[in-house]
Design a protein around this motif. Structure first.
Motif, PDB file in Angstrom:
ATOM      1  N   ARG A  20       0.827  -1.215   0.000  1.00 58.63           N
ATOM      2  CA  ARG A  20       0.000   0.000   0.000  1.00 58.63           C
ATOM      3  C   ARG A  20       0.862   1.267   0.000  1.00 58.63           C
ATOM      4  NH1 ARG A  20      -4.563   1.278  -2.080  1.00 58.63           N
ATOM      5  NH2 ARG A  20      -5.337   3.199  -1.230  1.00 58.63           N
ATOM      6  N   GLU A  21       1.914   1.301   0.787  1.00 56.97           N
ATOM      7  CA  GLU A  21       2.783   2.482   0.860  1.00 56.97           C
ATOM      8  C   GLU A  21       3.475   2.749  -0.483  1.00 56.97           C
ATOM      9  OE1 GLU A  21       6.651   3.764   3.421  1.00 56.97           O
ATOM     10  OE2 GLU A  21       4.990   2.890   4.561  1.00 56.97           O
ATOM     11  N   GLU A  22       3.927   1.701  -1.130  1.00 57.62           N
ATOM     12  CA  GLU A  22       4.562   1.849  -2.444  1.00 57.62           C
ATOM     13  C   GLU A  22       3.538   2.329  -3.477  1.00 57.62           C
ATOM     14  OE1 GLU A  22       7.974  -1.620  -2.168  1.00 57.62           O
ATOM     15  OE2 GLU A  22       5.890  -2.199  -2.511  1.00 57.62           O
ATOM     16  N   TRP A  23       2.345   1.747  -3.440  1.00 57.46           N
ATOM     17  CA  TRP A  23       1.283   2.146  -4.360  1.00 57.46           C
ATOM     18  C   TRP A  23       0.985   3.630  -4.215  1.00 57.46           C
ATOM     19  CZ3 TRP A  23      -1.180   0.243  -8.476  1.00 57.46           C
ATOM     20  CH2 TRP A  23      -2.354   0.871  -8.885  1.00 57.46           C
ATOM     21  N   GLU A  24       0.824   4.079  -2.985  1.00 60.77           N
ATOM     22  CA  GLU A  24       0.523   5.492  -2.736  1.00 60.77           C
ATOM     23  C   GLU A  24       1.671   6.393  -3.183  1.00 60.77           C
ATOM     24  OE1 GLU A  24      -2.341   6.910  -1.623  1.00 60.77           O
ATOM     25  OE2 GLU A  24      -3.328   4.961  -1.500  1.00 60.77           O
ATOM     26  N   ALA A  25       2.911   5.947  -2.960  1.00 57.51           N
ATOM     27  CA  ALA A  25       4.072   6.742  -3.346  1.00 57.51           C
ATOM     28  C   ALA A  25       4.189   6.872  -4.860  1.00 57.51           C
ATOM     29  CB  ALA A  25       5.356   6.125  -2.785  1.00 57.51           C
ATOM     30  N   LEU A  26       3.619   5.929  -5.573  1.00 56.13           N
ATOM     31  CA  LEU A  26       3.691   5.948  -7.037  1.00 56.13           C
ATOM     32  C   LEU A  26       2.903   7.120  -7.630  1.00 56.13           C
ATOM     33  CD1 LEU A  26       5.208   4.178  -8.997  1.00 56.13           C
ATOM     34  CD2 LEU A  26       3.179   2.763  -9.216  1.00 56.13           C
ATOM     35  N   LEU A  71     -16.158   9.228   1.611  1.00 57.87           N
ATOM     36  CA  LEU A  71     -17.321   9.645   2.404  1.00 57.87           C
ATOM     37  C   LEU A  71     -17.827  11.009   1.957  1.00 57.87           C
ATOM     38  CD1 LEU A  71     -16.120   8.600   5.977  1.00 57.87           C
ATOM     39  CD2 LEU A  71     -17.885   7.491   4.590  1.00 57.87           C
ATOM     40  N   LYS A  72     -16.885  11.910   1.683  1.00 61.04           N
ATOM     41  CA  LYS A  72     -17.245  13.284   1.330  1.00 61.04           C
ATOM     42  C   LYS A  72     -17.591  13.457  -0.146  1.00 61.04           C
ATOM     43  CE  LYS A  72     -14.818  15.449   5.124  1.00 61.04           C
ATOM     44  NZ  LYS A  72     -13.857  16.455   5.540  1.00 61.04           N
ATOM     45  N   MET A  73     -17.056  12.593  -0.992  1.00 58.95           N
ATOM     46  CA  MET A  73     -17.299  12.661  -2.432  1.00 58.95           C
ATOM     47  C   MET A  73     -17.651  11.263  -2.926  1.00 58.95           C
ATOM     48  SD  MET A  73     -17.197  15.539  -3.650  1.00 58.95           S
ATOM     49  CE  MET A  73     -16.381  16.960  -4.263  1.00 58.95           C
ATOM     50  N   PRO A  74     -18.914  10.899  -2.850  1.00 59.06           N
ATOM     51  CA  PRO A  74     -19.317   9.533  -3.214  1.00 59.06           C
ATOM     52  C   PRO A  74     -18.945   9.127  -4.643  1.00 59.06           C
ATOM     53  CG  PRO A  74     -21.123  10.699  -2.158  1.00 59.06           C
ATOM     54  CD  PRO A  74     -20.031  11.697  -2.380  1.00 59.06           C
ATOM     55  N   ASP A  75     -18.751  10.094  -5.539  1.00 65.05           N
ATOM     56  CA  ASP A  75     -18.379   9.729  -6.911  1.00 65.05           C
ATOM     57  C   ASP A  75     -16.863   9.670  -7.107  1.00 65.05           C
ATOM     58  OD1 ASP A  75     -18.150  12.491  -6.678  1.00 65.05           O
ATOM     59  OD2 ASP A  75     -18.842  12.885  -8.710  1.00 65.05           O
ATOM     60  N   CYS A  76     -16.100   9.833  -6.041  1.00 63.01           N
ATOM     61  CA  CYS A  76     -14.644   9.708  -6.116  1.00 63.01           C
ATOM     62  C   CYS A  76     -14.320   8.263  -6.482  1.00 63.01           C
ATOM     63  CB  CYS A  76     -13.998  10.079  -4.781  1.00 63.01           C
ATOM     64  SG  CYS A  76     -12.193   9.988  -4.805  1.00 63.01           S
ATOM     65  N   LEU A  77     -13.425   8.101  -7.431  1.00 59.24           N
ATOM     66  CA  LEU A  77     -13.085   6.781  -7.942  1.00 59.24           C
ATOM     67  C   LEU A  77     -11.685   6.399  -7.473  1.00 59.24           C
ATOM     68  CD1 LEU A  77     -14.140   4.574  -9.890  1.00 59.24           C
ATOM     69  CD2 LEU A  77     -12.926   5.786 -11.696  1.00 59.24           C
ATOM     70  N   GLU A  78     -11.584   5.305  -6.757  1.00 60.84           N
ATOM     71  CA  GLU A  78     -10.274   4.847  -6.302  1.00 60.84           C
ATOM     72  C   GLU A  78      -9.532   4.221  -7.476  1.00 60.84           C
ATOM     73  OE1 GLU A  78      -8.091   2.294  -2.809  1.00 60.84           O
ATOM     74  OE2 GLU A  78     -10.243   2.026  -3.088  1.00 60.84           O
ATOM     75  N   ILE A  79      -8.317   4.669  -7.675  1.00 57.23           N
ATOM     76  CA  ILE A  79      -7.491   4.092  -8.726  1.00 57.23           C
ATOM     77  C   ILE A  79      -6.792   2.869  -8.124  1.00 57.23           C
ATOM     78  CG2 ILE A  79      -5.627   4.455 -10.396  1.00 57.23           C
ATOM     79  CD1 ILE A  79      -8.081   6.234 -10.883  1.00 57.23           C
ATOM     80  N   ASP A  80      -7.295   1.707  -8.471  1.00 59.29           N
ATOM     81  CA  ASP A  80      -6.689   0.462  -8.030  1.00 59.29           C
ATOM     82  C   ASP A  80      -6.004  -0.190  -9.236  1.00 59.29           C
ATOM     83  OD1 ASP A  80      -8.791  -0.584  -9.529  1.00 59.29           O
ATOM     84  OD2 ASP A  80      -9.922  -1.250  -7.781  1.00 59.29           O
ATOM     85  N   ILE A  81      -5.469  -1.365  -9.047  1.00 60.64           N
ATOM     86  CA  ILE A  81      -4.720  -2.015 -10.125  1.00 60.64           C
ATOM     87  C   ILE A  81      -5.593  -2.246 -11.353  1.00 60.64           C
ATOM     88  CG2 ILE A  81      -3.480  -4.113 -10.781  1.00 60.64           C
ATOM     89  CD1 ILE A  81      -2.567  -4.225  -7.791  1.00 60.64           C
TER      90      ILE A  81
END
Length: 161
Positions: A20-26, A71-81
């Motif tokens: 997770r830390e590496e992913w976020e740092a990317l 929570l604050k922006m329900p349409d926020c899209l998480e960039i996952d693999i």
């Protein structure tokens, strides 16, 4: 910043192998994925606007409340693999896309340069043109559609010091 010893994690690991830390740092902090996108209902074509999510601090290109963004922006899209591999609107400059396609990070990426300022200096970030969606009525979003974002800086080299 590179120190010359062991190769950096993005050169030795796939996206799936990263913690997770590496992913976020990317993430380079460009803010491009936080731009409001409009979809043509007839063609499904996606158009970028120069409007940013109301949670984006355009000056820093960072989320104002990253831990609570969903929570604050329900349409926020998480960039996952999976999304990093399939979203056509992710720019060619996105580190998730670059590394996912087997490339190396450019000179301006903070992990390479050692400073978050180079993403702005290279003209990759949205800092110079984006404005918050909160300043515009939703029915007027179409007025802020922009052509493709410049990608030239991904190949540009820093000026000699």
């Amino acid at each position: 910043m590179l120190d010359g010893n062991d190769p950096p994690f993005w050169r030795t690991k796939t996206l799936e192998q990263m913690g997770r830390e590496e992913w976020e740092a990317l993430c380079d902090g460009c803010g491009r994925c936080c731009l409001v996108k409009l979809e043509d209902e007839d063609t499904a074509e996606i158009y970028l606007t120069r409007l940013s999510c109301g949670m984006l601090d355009v000056r820093t290109c960072r989320c104002k409340d990253y831990p609570n963004r969903f929570l604050k922006m329900p349409d926020c899209l998480e960039i996952d693999i999976a999304r990093a591999r399939e979203l056509s609107w992710l720019p060619k400059t996105c580190a998730y896309r670059i590394v996912g396609e087997g490339g190396d990070l450019p000179w301006w990426h903070p992990l390479v340069s050692g400073t978050p300022e180079t993403v702005h200096q290279a003209g990759i970030s949205v800092r110079s043109f984006a404005m918050s969606e909160r300043r515009v009525k939703q029915e007027n979003y179409w007025k802020y559609i922009i052509p493709d974002l410049p990608e030239e800086a991904e190949r540009a080299r820093p000026a000699a010091e």
